[in-house]
Scaffold this motif. Sequence first.
Motif, mmCIF file in Angstrom:
data_model
loop_
_atom_site.group_PDB
_atom_site.id
_atom_site.type_symbol
_atom_site.label_atom_id
_atom_site.label_comp_id
_atom_site.label_asym_id
_atom_site.label_seq_id
_atom_site.Cartn_x
_atom_site.Cartn_y
_atom_site.Cartn_z
ATOM 1 N N ARG A 53 29.343 50.036 44.606
ATOM 2 C CA ARG A 53 30.644 50.078 45.260
ATOM 3 C C ARG A 53 31.728 49.681 44.249
ATOM 4 O O ARG A 53 31.597 48.662 43.566
ATOM 5 N N PRO A 54 32.796 50.501 44.150
ATOM 6 C CA PRO A 54 33.892 50.172 43.222
ATOM 7 C C PRO A 54 34.836 49.126 43.801
ATOM 8 O O PRO A 54 35.302 49.272 44.931
ATOM 9 N N ILE A 55 35.103 48.085 43.049
ATOM 10 C CA ILE A 55 36.044 47.046 43.477
ATOM 11 C C ILE A 55 36.919 46.692 42.270
ATOM 12 O O ILE A 55 36.412 46.510 41.155
ATOM 13 N N SER A 56 38.206 46.570 42.499
ATOM 14 C CA SER A 56 39.154 46.261 41.408
ATOM 15 C C SER A 56 38.989 44.838 40.913
ATOM 16 O O SER A 56 38.635 43.936 41.684
ATOM 17 N N ILE A 57 39.333 44.644 39.680
ATOM 18 C CA ILE A 57 39.416 43.285 39.145
ATOM 19 C C ILE A 57 40.715 42.667 39.655
ATOM 20 O O ILE A 57 41.791 43.244 39.495
ATOM 21 N N PHE A 58 40.597 41.523 40.285
ATOM 22 C CA PHE A 58 41.782 40.801 40.775
ATOM 23 C C PHE A 58 42.338 39.911 39.671
ATOM 24 O O PHE A 58 43.530 39.911 39.384
ATOM 25 N N SER A 59 41.442 39.154 39.027
ATOM 26 C CA SER A 59 41.904 38.204 38.018
ATOM 27 C C SER A 59 40.839 38.025 36.935
ATOM 28 O O SER A 59 39.641 38.017 37.224
ATOM 29 N N ILE A 60 41.327 37.895 35.723
ATOM 30 C CA ILE A 60 40.442 37.626 34.576
ATOM 31 C C ILE A 60 40.764 36.205 34.121
ATOM 32 O O ILE A 60 41.928 35.879 33.904
ATOM 33 N N ASP A 61 39.722 35.402 33.990
ATOM 34 C CA ASP A 61 39.960 33.998 33.656
ATOM 35 C C ASP A 61 38.872 33.565 32.678
ATOM 36 O O ASP A 61 37.770 33.204 33.097
ATOM 37 N N GLY A 62 39.182 33.631 31.377
ATOM 38 C CA GLY A 62 38.172 33.286 30.373
ATOM 39 C C GLY A 62 36.990 34.223 30.484
ATOM 40 O O GLY A 62 37.145 35.446 30.422
ATOM 41 N N GLU A 63 35.802 33.662 30.726
ATOM 42 C CA GLU A 63 34.624 34.518 30.863
ATOM 43 C C GLU A 63 34.335 34.864 32.338
ATOM 44 O O GLU A 63 33.306 35.477 32.631
ATOM 45 N N LYS A 124 50.126 38.724 36.109
ATOM 46 C CA LYS A 124 49.854 37.564 35.244
ATOM 47 C C LYS A 124 50.181 37.888 33.787
ATOM 48 O O LYS A 124 50.786 37.103 33.073
ATOM 49 N N GLN A 125 49.754 39.088 33.349
ATOM 50 C CA GLN A 125 49.946 39.424 31.936
ATOM 51 C C GLN A 125 51.374 39.862 31.621
ATOM 52 O O GLN A 125 51.788 39.843 30.462
#
Length: 257
Positions: A53-63, A124-125
């Motif tokens: 199932r495809p799901i978007s990335i909400f947040s990237i936080d380090g690893e 965020k970016q």
Amino acid sequence: MKYEENCELLEKTQLKDDILRFKVKTDKIAKDSKPGNFLEIKVSDSEVPFLRRPISIFSIDGENVEFIFQVKGKGTEILSKQKVGDKINIIGPLGNGTFDIKSYNTVALIGGGIGVYPLYEAAKQLKGKAKINTYLGYRNKELVTVEKEFKEVSDKLVVATDDGSYGEKGFAIDFLKKDEKPDIIMACGPLPMLRAVKQFAQENNIKCQVSLEERMGCGIGACLGCAVKTAASSKDAPEYWQVCKGGPVFDASTVDF
Ligand SMILES: Cc1cc2nc3c(=O)[nH]c(=O)nc-3n(C[C@H](O)[C@H](O)[C@H](O)COP(=O)(O)OP(=O)(O)OC[C@H]3O[C@@H](n4cnc5c(N)ncnc54)[C@H](O)[C@@H]3O)c2cc1C
């Protein structure tokens, strides 16, 4: 570069009865992820459901990577049962079209329903690089999520509900139209919203990126399940984008949806 990893579920938060936020630990997926990328998540070891199932990335936080999903059918129902400490098999980051993160005077982010989620990492970016005006639309109060998160990264935030049960009454685009003209609009949400945003951007000569959450089969360009027409397509010479490969984020002027 994309990777297949067994990611440990670190945090599981119930945002609404049927909306969950997962934080998973990755080795390489987070490091290579960009705003607008998505994940293909294996929800079951059995053959049903077979497709990820495809799901978007909400947040990237380090690893770590976070994603938020609404339980819609069998796949997301099974995913919702995962427990902290479980390993989830994920392929990512996927998608080649991503949000254009650079310096602008003003960026307008507009999201509807579950389409608000891929805009958060972009916000965020972009923070510090642009003035960020965010417009989030939901059907009603019961579906409003991540308002606090967007408030922290936006210079202006409008939350609108179709029925007026929370925030402003109306569609998110009504409030975008009333505000200062941005340099770029980044949008994700239901197709009627995206069509209205594209038309507004064209009429006002504003660059516009849309993230399309088309139903997908494989997510890696093998099955053509997520094909949409290019803007140059015609009856005699049809042309298609694969959303998973060319997108999911496109310049709105290049795609016919
Ligand atoms: C690139 C991309 C990013 C996505 N990001 C998110 C996200 O961040 N959060 C989130 O909650 N969902 C997201 N989705 C939608 C999510 O993938 C589907 O809701 C999920 O696959 C449904 O699987 P299921 O087995 O639970 O339901 P299924 O049994 O497959 O379907 C149940 C119902 O959901 C509908 N449905 C399935 N896929 C979609 C879709 N893509 N769009 C609209 N309706 C659909 C079906 O028509 C059906 O009515 C995204 C989809 C794509 C393509």
